[in-house]
Design an enzyme around this catalytic site. Structure first.
Site, PDB file in Angstrom:
ATOM      1  N   HIS A 141      -2.932  31.602  30.118  1.00 56.31           N
ATOM      2  CA  HIS A 141      -3.947  30.543  30.206  1.00 56.31           C
ATOM      3  C   HIS A 141      -5.184  30.882  29.362  1.00 56.31           C
ATOM      4  O   HIS A 141      -6.272  30.348  29.604  1.00 56.31           O
ATOM      5  CB  HIS A 141      -4.374  30.301  31.656  1.00 56.31           C
ATOM      6  CG  HIS A 141      -3.240  29.987  32.583  1.00 56.31           C
ATOM      7  ND1 HIS A 141      -2.717  28.721  32.733  1.00 56.31           N
ATOM      8  CD2 HIS A 141      -2.503  30.799  33.392  1.00 56.31           C
ATOM      9  CE1 HIS A 141      -1.729  28.754  33.602  1.00 56.31           C
ATOM     10  NE2 HIS A 141      -1.568  29.999  34.005  1.00 56.31           N
ATOM     11  N   SER A 262     -16.888  30.325   3.277  1.00 58.26           N
ATOM     12  CA  SER A 262     -17.650  29.103   3.526  1.00 58.26           C
ATOM     13  C   SER A 262     -18.598  28.864   2.360  1.00 58.26           C
ATOM     14  O   SER A 262     -19.168  29.808   1.807  1.00 58.26           O
ATOM     15  CB  SER A 262     -18.448  29.226   4.826  1.00 58.26           C
ATOM     16  OG  SER A 262     -19.426  28.212   4.935  1.00 58.26           O
ATOM     17  N   ARG A 310      14.461  10.112   0.681  1.00 57.83           N
ATOM     18  CA  ARG A 310      13.905  10.504  -0.612  1.00 57.83           C
ATOM     19  C   ARG A 310      12.601  11.284  -0.447  1.00 57.83           C
ATOM     20  O   ARG A 310      12.205  12.043  -1.330  1.00 57.83           O
ATOM     21  CB  ARG A 310      13.661   9.262  -1.481  1.00 57.83           C
ATOM     22  CG  ARG A 310      14.928   8.576  -1.955  1.00 57.83           C
ATOM     23  CD  ARG A 310      14.582   7.280  -2.686  1.00 57.83           C
ATOM     24  NE  ARG A 310      15.766   6.475  -2.935  1.00 57.83           N
ATOM     25  CZ  ARG A 310      16.513   6.534  -4.041  1.00 57.83           C
ATOM     26  NH1 ARG A 310      16.187   7.386  -4.997  1.00 57.83           N
ATOM     27  NH2 ARG A 310      17.569   5.742  -4.189  1.00 57.83           N
TER      28      ARG A 310
END
Length: 431
Positions: A141, A262, A310
């Site tokens: 969890h 970044s 395709r």
């Protein structure tokens, strides 16, 4: 598929050039079979093999007029072959050639995928052995549970990929199917022996009972197998992303010299490859769903599946190949931080060893209900507190001291107890 995710080895299997080459292989194999059975002259086959050529640009020009790609291809062949061209495609329907050629492309693609899968298996095997004893916390969890090792986590990934290898090995046989049975699969204008001989030449087996096409459950199985591989890769990628979070930082993607994380924040080291793999897996699942919807065609066949295929076949093969290469490199160069694993495991004074205290108390005669209440109270007193120390709470608990000595309490906080049977897992995987 866009070039960004297309690697050359797989990309070349899905070019128009390669497609036309497989079409020609099928047509030549059928002509050879027809000649061996005496249906067409042998010298005509030799002429066809010697002169058969195609020009992709010319095929497109013809298709613009006739609006049929197979007729355009055959017309272009006949422009080169001449009189002997009348024996090409004799008694066949377009799907005889298209579906058989598609099987050849899928077989070739699957061989490449399996080769890359084997590379990943070996990378996982090596990494699992290397970190066999690298202790870390297991989580359920998203919450700390009990100690494991990073190696056994990787062993679970390895077991999963070995199952994929078994599935794809079976798939190699299932997908290697040809069909030369005519307009509605009844062999009305072509001998079943031609199909058998042609398929043998191509390394395929004849479809058991085709309609105008090979039934699309076979192709759906192929697509779903690829989606399963992608789902496993996604599972690994999501795990890496979670373990790379700043507040966890137990593993990291390798950050190359000169790489930027970044445009705004110079400190960033983002798990971009794992995130990319997570996203690409979504495409594979969508394509698998499209393949499932292609199974239900009208009567002996319509062409609702054609436009879909395709797109989904080349895209899925190209993406799975890319994903396997990417995750293999990621695993090989993954940065592992054992010190951070140790730090995270012992947070709040080792609350993750609560079950060992519980069992020790029960084994000494305390009821499970009383033991659970005591251990939970001590654990929650330590949980999420800067100075939280579960082990100290247990050591100083008067009820616990009535049952357990200081040495017995300390033994409950030894992570090796949780690892004593892991060798059995490694033995099953032959590591």
């Amino acid at each position: 598929m866009i070039e960004r995710y297309t690697l050359p080895a797989m990309g070349q299997l899905w070019t128009d050039l390669y497609k036309y080459q497989t079409w020609l292989r099928v047509e030549v194999a059928v002509c050879e079979a027809q000649a061996e059975l005496g249906y067409i002259p042998s010298d005509a086959v030799e002429t066809i093999k010697a002169k058969a050529q195609f020009d992709p640009q010319r095929i497109l020009e013809i298709e613009a007029e006739v609006r049929h790609d197979v007729i355009a291809f055959l017309t272009n062949l006949n422009e080169h072959v001449g009189e002997a061209g009348r024996y090409i495609h004799l008694g066949m329907t377009s799907s005889d050639m298209l579906d058989t050629a598609l099987s050849l492309q899928l077989v070739d693609s699957l061989q490449l995928i399996m080769s890359c899968l084997e590379d990943l298996i070996q990378a996982l095997r090596y990494k699992a052995q290397k970190h066999r004893h690298t202790v870390m916390i297991g989580r359920s969890h998203g919450i700390h549970a009990e100690p494991i090792t990073f190696g056994v986590k990787l062993a679970g990934w390895l077991a999963e990929m070995l199952r994929h290898r078994e599935r794809l090995t079976q798939l190699q046989e299932h997908i290697a199917v040809g069909k030369i049975s005519g307009a509605v699969g009844t062999y009305a204008n072509i001998d079943p022996k031609v199909e058998a001989l042609a398929c043998q030449k191509l390394g395929l087996r004849p479809d058991t009972a085709s309609t105008q096409v090979i039934s699309r459950d076979i192709h759906s199985e192929f697509m779903n197998a690829l989606a399963l591989v992608a789902a496993s890769i996604e599972r690994f990628a999501v795990e890496i992303r979670n373990l790379q979070r700043t507040d966890v930082l137990e593993v990291e993607e390798f950050f190359a010299q000169g790489q930027k994380g970044s445009s705004a924040m110079p400190h960033k080291r983002n798990p971009i490859r794992s995130e990319r793999l997570t996203g690409l897996a979504r495409i594979l699942r969508s394509n698998a769903m499209a393949a499932l919807e292609n199974v239900a065609l009208w009567h002996e066949r319509d062409i609702s599946h054609s436009s879909v295929e395709r797109v989904i076949f080349p895209d899925s093969c190209i993406l799975v190949h890319f994903m396997l290469v990417e995750i293999t490199d990621l695993v090989k160069h993954l940065l592992v931080h054992p010190n951070n694993m140790q730090r995270n495991m012992t947070v709040y004074g080792g609350v993750v060893f609560s079950q060992q205290i519980l069992l020790a108390l029960v084994n000494k005669g305390m009821s499970r209900e009383d033991a659970y209440a005591i251990v939970q109270s001590c654990a929650h007193s330590a949980w999420n507190r800067e100075d939280g120390d579960f082990q100290a709470q247990i050591r100083h608990n008067e009820q616990v001291k009535q049952y357990l000595s200081t040495e017995e309490i300390a033994a409950c906080f030894d992570p090796q107890h949780h690892l004593r049977h892991l060798d059995q897992i490694y033995q099953r995987l032959c590591i």
